[in-house]
Design a protein around this motif. Structure first.
Motif, short mmCIF file in Angstrom:
data_model
loop_
_atom_site.label_atom_id
_atom_site.label_comp_id
_atom_site.label_asym_id
_atom_site.label_seq_id
_atom_site.Cartn_x
_atom_site.Cartn_y
_atom_site.Cartn_z
N MET A 1 0.85 -1.19 0.00
CA MET A 1 0.00 0.00 0.00
C MET A 1 0.89 1.24 0.00
SD MET A 1 -1.31 0.38 3.94
CE MET A 1 -0.13 0.63 5.28
N ARG A 2 0.29 2.40 -0.30
CA ARG A 2 0.99 3.67 -0.29
C ARG A 2 0.89 4.28 1.10
NH1 ARG A 2 -2.79 5.84 -2.87
NH2 ARG A 2 -1.94 7.83 -3.57
N ALA A 3 1.98 4.88 1.57
CA ALA A 3 2.00 5.47 2.90
C ALA A 3 3.02 6.61 2.93
CB ALA A 3 2.35 4.43 3.96
N ILE A 4 2.68 7.65 3.68
CA ILE A 4 3.63 8.74 3.93
C ILE A 4 4.45 8.37 5.15
CG2 ILE A 4 3.86 11.14 4.67
CD1 ILE A 4 3.00 11.01 1.81
N ARG A 5 5.79 8.38 4.97
CA ARG A 5 6.66 8.05 6.11
C ARG A 5 7.59 9.21 6.43
NH1 ARG A 5 9.10 2.11 6.28
NH2 ARG A 5 10.05 2.66 4.28
N TYR A 6 7.85 9.33 7.72
CA TYR A 6 8.68 10.41 8.26
C TYR A 6 10.09 9.89 8.50
CZ TYR A 6 10.24 14.05 11.54
OH TYR A 6 10.93 15.05 12.17
N TYR A 7 11.06 10.54 7.85
CA TYR A 7 12.47 10.16 8.00
C TYR A 7 13.22 11.14 8.89
CZ TYR A 7 12.03 6.66 4.29
OH TYR A 7 11.68 5.55 3.53
N GLY A 8 12.69 12.33 9.06
CA GLY A 8 13.34 13.36 9.85
C GLY A 8 12.81 14.72 9.45
N PRO A 9 13.25 15.80 10.12
CA PRO A 9 12.76 17.14 9.80
C PRO A 9 12.91 17.48 8.32
CG PRO A 9 14.04 17.17 11.82
CD PRO A 9 14.21 15.80 11.24
N GLY A 10 11.81 17.84 7.70
CA GLY A 10 11.82 18.20 6.28
C GLY A 10 11.97 17.05 5.32
N ASP A 11 12.01 15.83 5.84
CA ASP A 11 12.22 14.64 4.99
C ASP A 11 11.04 13.69 5.13
OD1 ASP A 11 13.15 12.61 3.42
OD2 ASP A 11 14.97 12.21 4.60
N ILE A 12 10.05 13.89 4.29
CA ILE A 12 8.82 13.11 4.30
C ILE A 12 8.65 12.49 2.93
CG2 ILE A 12 6.31 13.28 4.44
CD1 ILE A 12 6.72 15.51 6.52
N ARG A 13 8.42 11.20 2.88
CA ARG A 13 8.40 10.49 1.59
C ARG A 13 7.15 9.62 1.45
NH1 ARG A 13 14.58 8.01 1.96
NH2 ARG A 13 15.50 9.84 3.02
N LEU A 14 6.72 9.48 0.20
CA LEU A 14 5.66 8.55 -0.13
C LEU A 14 6.30 7.22 -0.48
CD1 LEU A 14 2.68 7.89 -0.70
CD2 LEU A 14 3.03 8.76 -3.03
N ASP A 15 6.05 6.20 0.34
CA ASP A 15 6.65 4.88 0.16
C ASP A 15 5.58 3.85 -0.13
OD1 ASP A 15 9.20 5.85 0.72
OD2 ASP A 15 9.07 5.38 2.85
N HIS A 16 6.01 2.73 -0.66
CA HIS A 16 5.14 1.56 -0.80
C HIS A 16 5.57 0.54 0.25
CE1 HIS A 16 3.03 2.63 -4.56
NE2 HIS A 16 4.11 3.38 -4.76
N ILE A 17 4.64 0.18 1.13
CA ILE A 17 4.92 -0.74 2.23
C ILE A 17 3.87 -1.84 2.23
CG2 ILE A 17 6.03 1.08 3.58
CD1 ILE A 17 3.50 1.20 5.29
N PRO A 18 4.11 -2.97 2.92
CA PRO A 18 3.13 -4.05 2.93
C PRO A 18 1.80 -3.62 3.57
CG PRO A 18 5.27 -4.83 3.70
CD PRO A 18 5.36 -3.34 3.62
N ASP A 19 0.72 -4.18 3.06
CA ASP A 19 -0.60 -4.01 3.67
C ASP A 19 -0.58 -4.62 5.06
OD1 ASP A 19 -2.13 -2.69 1.79
OD2 ASP A 19 -3.74 -4.17 1.92
N PRO A 20 -1.13 -3.94 6.09
CA PRO A 20 -1.19 -4.54 7.42
C PRO A 20 -2.33 -5.56 7.53
CG PRO A 20 -2.26 -2.42 7.48
CD PRO A 20 -1.71 -2.58 6.07
N SER A 21 -2.14 -6.56 8.37
CA SER A 21 -3.19 -7.54 8.65
C SER A 21 -3.56 -7.45 10.13
CB SER A 21 -2.71 -8.96 8.33
OG SER A 21 -2.43 -9.09 6.95
N PRO A 22 -4.86 -7.46 10.45
CA PRO A 22 -5.25 -7.30 11.86
C PRO A 22 -4.87 -8.51 12.69
CG PRO A 22 -7.17 -7.79 10.49
CD PRO A 22 -6.02 -7.58 9.56
N GLY A 23 -4.29 -8.25 13.86
CA GLY A 23 -3.98 -9.30 14.80
C GLY A 23 -5.13 -9.52 15.76
N VAL A 24 -4.90 -10.29 16.79
CA VAL A 24 -5.93 -10.56 17.80
C VAL A 24 -6.36 -9.25 18.43
CG1 VAL A 24 -6.42 -11.72 19.98
CG2 VAL A 24 -4.99 -12.85 18.27
N GLY A 25 -7.67 -9.02 18.46
CA GLY A 25 -8.20 -7.82 19.08
C GLY A 25 -8.00 -6.55 18.30
N GLN A 26 -7.63 -6.66 17.02
CA GLN A 26 -7.39 -5.47 16.21
C GLN A 26 -8.43 -5.33 15.10
OE1 GLN A 26 -3.29 -5.72 14.74
NE2 GLN A 26 -2.72 -4.19 16.29
N VAL A 27 -8.61 -4.09 14.66
CA VAL A 27 -9.46 -3.82 13.50
C VAL A 27 -8.61 -3.16 12.42
CG1 VAL A 27 -11.59 -3.64 14.82
CG2 VAL A 27 -10.24 -1.60 14.42
#
Length: 366
Positions: A1-27
């Motif tokens: 999936m697409r996600a905005i990730r924070y690397y540090g001040p002024g350094d914000i990137r649009l990355d592709h990361i794995p889709d999350p899967s809900p664990g026990v007790g999660q939505v």
């Protein structure tokens, strides 16, 4: 999936990361998120670094950003309370992450926002709202009242901070209030004290657009503190028969705003800080003493979501008109240029910018 990730001040990137899967007790939630300025200039104390993981999440930078979000439940792990949450339901999230250890005097007392290792979803790890999906522990997820649109739901997190601040400020029905700063927090504070029965509400804000929104959202008077013709404390004294404001909310967090608060508050009144400070201010202790003023502050919120959302559901806190605070809607790709930088440099035009992870960069701006 697409996600905005924070690397540090002024350094914000649009990355592709794995889709999350809900664990026990999660939505699993498909997300709509408010834009986030907190970490643009500096790494926050509650954030990990590239080399030092956060003590609770054990994550280092980069982390997915976004802590002000609503969304639609699209999946659930085992042991989720289906009497409270359901696939297809609209929800909001309390983003507080605390240690939850029995040895922590604050978590064990329920005041999780005071945990010494406090952080937040979207700042310290565990995903964030500036992604297509997030998986969250069910205890942090609350159903959004059915009549409330998801766009308004994305403002429930800043509303919860204001709700907590007003409750802690000593405000009572009939009080006079000065709000300093007309950004999202200040304008939401205005709506809360109006709903709670303030008799007079003044709001001080340099940006014309935000002053206009303050008037539309119920301010009795608005002031431009940059105008040589306006002395905000004097105007407050005139409006309150020489007493001063019962409660002052500093939602800007700068030396001049703190100074104004001390001058405008009445003797034995209350000043509530609802701002994040990047510098150490000078405190007028003589004024504090002479007026016997109570000066306090808040950090996030403390168990207010159930009460707040119940008030929204019942209509005692109306949300009609809150959409006026939303001044732009953008896709993830435009976060930096049309989101963060717009909020920093175009305050006469923008208040709250919403980020739609599902929007494509070729979409027409809403």
């Amino acid at each position: 999936m697409r996600a905005i990730r924070y690397y540090g001040p002024g350094d914000i990137r649009l990355d592709h990361i794995p889709d999350p899967s809900p664990g026990v007790g999660q939505v699993k939630i498909k997300v709509l998120c408010g834009s986030d300025l907190h970490s643009w200039h500096e790494i926050l104390p509650v954030s990990p670094t590239m080399t030092e993981p956060h003590p609770i999440t054990q994550e280092t930078l980069p982390v997915v950003m976004g802590h002000e979000f609503s969304g639609t439940v699209v999946g659930m792990g085992s042991d989720v309370d289906t009497s409270r949450l359901a696939v297809g339901g609209h929800v909001v999230v309390e983003p507080i992450i605390s240690c939850m250890q029995a040895t922590c005097p604050f978590c064990s007392a329920g005041t999780r926002n005071l945990c010494r290792n406090l952080t937040f979803i979207g700042i310290g790890g565990r995903g964030g709202g500036l992604a297509e999906y997030i998986c969250v522990d069910q205890r942090l997820v609350f159903a959004l009242p059915s009549h409330v649109p998801l766009e308004i739901g994305a403002m429930m997190e800043p509303l919860s901070i204001v709700w907590h601040a007003v409750k802690r400020s000593g405000f009572k029905k009939g009080d006079t209030v000065l709000i300093i700063g007309g950004g999202p927090i200040g304008l939401l504070a205005l709506r809360v004290v109006k709903a709670f029965g303030a008799s007079w509400i003044g709001l001080s804000e340099p940006a014309l657009k935000r002053r206009e929104l303050a008037s539309q959202n119920g301010a009795t008077a608005v002031f431009d503190p940059t105008s040589k013709a306006v002395d905000v404390p004097s105007e407050v004294l005139k409006a309150t028969s020489g007493r001063g404001a019962d409660v002052v909310f500093d939602c800007a967090g700068a030396q001049p705003t703190l100074d104004t608060a001390f001058l405008a508050v009445r003797p034995r009144g209350s000043i509530m800080n609802v701002a994040i400070w990047g510098t150490r201010p000078s405190l007028d202790m003589a004024s504090l003493t002479a007026k016997e003023v109570i000066l306090s502050s808040v950090l996030g919120c403390d168990r207010v979501h159930a009460d707040m959302l119940n008030a929204v559901a019942e209509g005692s806190f109306p949300v009609d008109g809150m959409e006026s605070l939303i001044t732009r809607r953008i896709p993830l790709e435009d976060l930096v240029e049309k989101g963060i930088k717009a909020l920093l440099h175009e305050k006469d035009e923008h208040v709250k910018i919403l980020v739609y992870p599902g929007l494509k960069p070729t979409s027409v701006e809403l």
